[in-house]
Design a protein around this motif. Sequence first.
Motif, PDB file in Angstrom:
ATOM      1  N   LEU A 192       3.300  -8.507  14.815  1.00 20.48           N
ATOM      2  CA  LEU A 192       4.122  -8.662  13.600  1.00 20.48           C
ATOM      3  C   LEU A 192       3.302  -9.114  12.406  1.00 20.48           C
ATOM      4  N   GLN A 193       2.003  -8.852  12.447  1.00 20.54           N
ATOM      5  CA  GLN A 193       1.125  -9.203  11.327  1.00 20.54           C
ATOM      6  C   GLN A 193       1.295  -8.189  10.201  1.00 20.54           C
ATOM      7  N   LEU A 194       1.341  -8.680   8.975  1.00 22.26           N
ATOM      8  CA  LEU A 194       1.447  -7.790   7.818  1.00 22.26           C
ATOM      9  C   LEU A 194       0.041  -7.385   7.385  1.00 22.26           C
ATOM     10  N   VAL A 195      -0.220  -6.088   7.400  1.00 20.46           N
ATOM     11  CA  VAL A 195      -1.539  -5.570   7.046  1.00 20.46           C
ATOM     12  C   VAL A 195      -1.810  -5.806   5.561  1.00 20.46           C
ATOM     13  N   GLY A 196      -3.010  -6.312   5.266  1.00 19.20           N
ATOM     14  CA  GLY A 196      -3.404  -6.501   3.876  1.00 19.20           C
ATOM     15  C   GLY A 196      -2.847  -7.740   3.223  1.00 19.20           C
ATOM     16  N   ALA A 197      -2.251  -8.641   4.014  1.00 20.30           N
ATOM     17  CA  ALA A 197      -1.677  -9.853   3.442  1.00 20.30           C
ATOM     18  C   ALA A 197      -2.780 -10.784   2.951  1.00 20.30           C
ATOM     19  N   PRO A 198      -2.518 -11.554   1.906  1.00 24.61           N
ATOM     20  CA  PRO A 198      -3.520 -12.512   1.432  1.00 24.61           C
ATOM     21  C   PRO A 198      -3.821 -13.546   2.502  1.00 24.61           C
ATOM     22  N   TYR A 239       4.737  -0.334  11.578  1.00 33.53           N
ATOM     23  CA  TYR A 239       6.046  -0.123  10.973  1.00 33.53           C
ATOM     24  C   TYR A 239       5.935  -0.435   9.483  1.00 33.53           C
ATOM     25  N   THR A 240       6.081   0.601   8.659  1.00 32.01           N
ATOM     26  CA  THR A 240       5.940   0.430   7.218  1.00 32.01           C
ATOM     27  C   THR A 240       7.304   0.504   6.542  1.00 32.01           C
ATOM     28  N   VAL A 241       7.640  -0.540   5.825  1.00 30.27           N
ATOM     29  CA  VAL A 241       8.914  -0.625   5.114  1.00 30.27           C
ATOM     30  C   VAL A 241       8.670  -0.390   3.626  1.00 30.27           C
ATOM     31  N   HIS A 242       9.400   0.557   3.065  1.00 30.11           N
ATOM     32  CA  HIS A 242       9.368   0.818   1.628  1.00 30.11           C
ATOM     33  C   HIS A 242      10.701   0.344   1.036  1.00 30.11           C
ATOM     34  N   PRO A 243      10.749  -0.863   0.461  1.00 31.40           N
ATOM     35  CA  PRO A 243      12.011  -1.364  -0.079  1.00 31.40           C
ATOM     36  C   PRO A 243      12.329  -0.722  -1.432  1.00 31.40           C
ATOM     37  N   LEU A 244      13.472  -0.058  -1.503  1.00 34.82           N
ATOM     38  CA  LEU A 244      13.856   0.661  -2.716  1.00 34.82           C
ATOM     39  C   LEU A 244      15.088   0.025  -3.354  1.00 34.82           C
ATOM     40  N   ALA A 245      15.377   0.476  -4.576  1.00 38.29           N
ATOM     41  CA  ALA A 245      16.563   0.000  -5.296  1.00 38.29           C
ATOM     42  C   ALA A 245      17.334   1.212  -5.790  1.00 38.29           C
ATOM     43  N   THR A 246      17.792   2.036  -4.853  1.00 35.68           N
ATOM     44  CA  THR A 246      18.506   3.258  -5.224  1.00 35.68           C
ATOM     45  C   THR A 246      19.991   3.002  -5.467  1.00 35.68           C
ATOM     46  N   LEU A 247      20.509   1.887  -4.956  1.00 36.85           N
ATOM     47  CA  LEU A 247      21.946   1.626  -5.045  1.00 36.85           C
ATOM     48  C   LEU A 247      22.270   0.401  -5.889  1.00 36.85           C
ATOM     49  N   SER A 248      21.414   0.079  -6.823  1.00 37.13           N
ATOM     50  CA  SER A 248      21.635  -1.109  -7.648  1.00 37.13           C
ATOM     51  C   SER A 248      22.924  -1.037  -8.459  1.00 37.13           C
ATOM     52  N   ALA A 268       2.586   6.232  22.995  1.00 37.96           N
ATOM     53  CA  ALA A 268       1.241   6.394  23.551  1.00 37.96           C
ATOM     54  C   ALA A 268       0.335   5.265  23.090  1.00 37.96           C
ATOM     55  N   ALA A 269      -0.708   5.033  23.865  1.00 39.91           N
ATOM     56  CA  ALA A 269      -1.560   3.876  23.632  1.00 39.91           C
ATOM     57  C   ALA A 269      -2.191   3.864  22.245  1.00 39.91           C
ATOM     58  N   ASP A 270      -2.433   5.050  21.675  1.00 36.26           N
ATOM     59  CA  ASP A 270      -3.069   5.083  20.366  1.00 36.26           C
ATOM     60  C   ASP A 270      -2.085   4.763  19.248  1.00 36.26           C
ATOM     61  N   GLY A 271      -0.807   4.600  19.595  1.00 35.48           N
ATOM     62  CA  GLY A 271       0.168   4.140  18.633  1.00 35.48           C
ATOM     63  C   GLY A 271       0.668   5.219  17.701  1.00 35.48           C
ATOM     64  N   VAL A 272       1.749   4.893  17.005  1.00 36.35           N
ATOM     65  CA  VAL A 272       2.336   5.791  16.019  1.00 36.35           C
ATOM     66  C   VAL A 272       2.613   5.002  14.749  1.00 36.35           C
ATOM     67  N   GLU A 273       2.723   5.729  13.670  1.00 34.49           N
ATOM     68  CA  GLU A 273       3.031   5.123  12.375  1.00 34.49           C
ATOM     69  C   GLU A 273       4.476   5.457  12.016  1.00 34.49           C
ATOM     70  N   LYS A 318       0.862  -1.178   0.000  1.00 36.16           N
ATOM     71  CA  LYS A 318       0.000   0.000   0.000  1.00 36.16           C
ATOM     72  C   LYS A 318       0.897   1.226   0.000  1.00 36.16           C
ATOM     73  N   ASN A 319       0.666   2.107  -0.947  1.00 39.58           N
ATOM     74  CA  ASN A 319       1.557   3.264  -1.116  1.00 39.58           C
ATOM     75  C   ASN A 319       3.014   2.811  -1.231  1.00 39.58           C
ATOM     76  N   ASP A 320       3.192   1.668  -1.897  1.00 40.50           N
ATOM     77  CA  ASP A 320       4.519   1.102  -2.167  1.00 40.50           C
ATOM     78  C   ASP A 320       5.255   0.674  -0.910  1.00 40.50           C
ATOM     79  N   GLY A 321       4.511   0.347   0.146  1.00 44.96           N
ATOM     80  CA  GLY A 321       5.150  -0.104   1.380  1.00 44.96           C
ATOM     81  C   GLY A 321       4.411  -1.269   2.003  1.00 44.96           C
ATOM     82  N   PHE A 322       5.102  -1.960   2.910  1.00 47.03           N
ATOM     83  CA  PHE A 322       4.510  -3.085   3.644  1.00 47.03           C
ATOM     84  C   PHE A 322       4.388  -2.679   5.111  1.00 47.03           C
ATOM     85  N   THR A 323       3.174  -2.716   5.637  1.00 50.33           N
ATOM     86  CA  THR A 323       2.917  -2.261   7.000  1.00 50.33           C
ATOM     87  C   THR A 323       2.786  -3.438   7.953  1.00 50.33           C
ATOM     88  N   VAL A 324       3.674  -3.475   8.941  1.00 49.02           N
ATOM     89  CA  VAL A 324       3.642  -4.502   9.987  1.00 49.02           C
ATOM     90  C   VAL A 324       2.927  -3.902  11.194  1.00 49.02           C
TER      91      VAL A 324
END
Length: 317
Positions: A85-91, A157-166, A118-123, A75-81
């Motif tokens: 440790l559940q991945l949001v939107g996983a099949p 925790y959203t990880v956006h894996p990039l290929a900037t240093l290929s 805080a209890a409401d969490g952060v992104e 989602k938005n080119d990222g994977f949200t845990v």
Amino acid sequence: MSGAGSQNRPTKNERRDAAREKARVLREQQKRRDRRNRVLLQGGIVLGALAIVAVVAVIIVTSIKPAGPVPTAAKNDGFTVSAGLQLVGAPASASTPTPSATDPAAPAETPAATETPAADGVEISVYQDFLCPYCGQFETTNAEQVKGWLEAGAATYTVHPLATLSNLSLGTQYSLRASNAAACVAEYSPNDFFSFNTALFENQPKENTEGLTDAELKSIAKGVISGGEKKINACIDDGTYKSWVKDSTDRARSGPLPGTDVKKVEGTPTILVNGKQYTGSLTDAEQFAAFVLAVSSESYSTGTPTPGASESPVTNG
């Protein structure tokens, strides 16, 4: 003698007629040449036009060719845990069980920070390259405390894996292959994505080396996943999500980045907490924890300085 010779010479009329005939023949020859040239010219124009049409068609087909497959959970080119440790939107078919609190296999270590958000969490969002040494510093420094926040349900925790240093892996395109491998794990063993992400940085190669081979990437995946090994291996071998990684890298570098005032990724890692960019130390877990706590408690609204906010942005990678 002179009389006989004069009788054999063409008369004035005959010479005139001969000249006219020669002129007529020349005109006919010129007309034929003109017609031939027109045909060749028209044929050349037609061929040229057809060539232009062919080139335009190729450009159009290339520009509208369907994009490569996109990972289901992206989602938005990222994977949200999220929590556990559940991945949001996983099949659903690829979901894996989450260790319970009494499960001996469940992680027992506590996060480095003494407090949780805080209890409401952060992104928390990270735009990263698996070859980037500064990304490695941030991930290895903060992996355990981020994991603790996730297990407590205090953050995502959203990880956006990039290929900037290929281009810094001696032609093997390691950044692209590693990000593709991460997408493969997200697709076929989604709830092991966070562990795989951590493992890639624990085994991070140096810049200007060939990086890890596909076989080594598959071996690392095998060590952390709980299922889907055959599909993950095939996905890594086929480079299934390479096109998506390339496109998402281009989008990150051109911007805008969703949910933040940061216009684009100018260097890796780019770290965001509730859309606010963290610019502090990459090797100080307590400073990052303080920044996360400050954001989660909405200290920005009171004007309280935020750790790291006054430092220069990280533009490495």
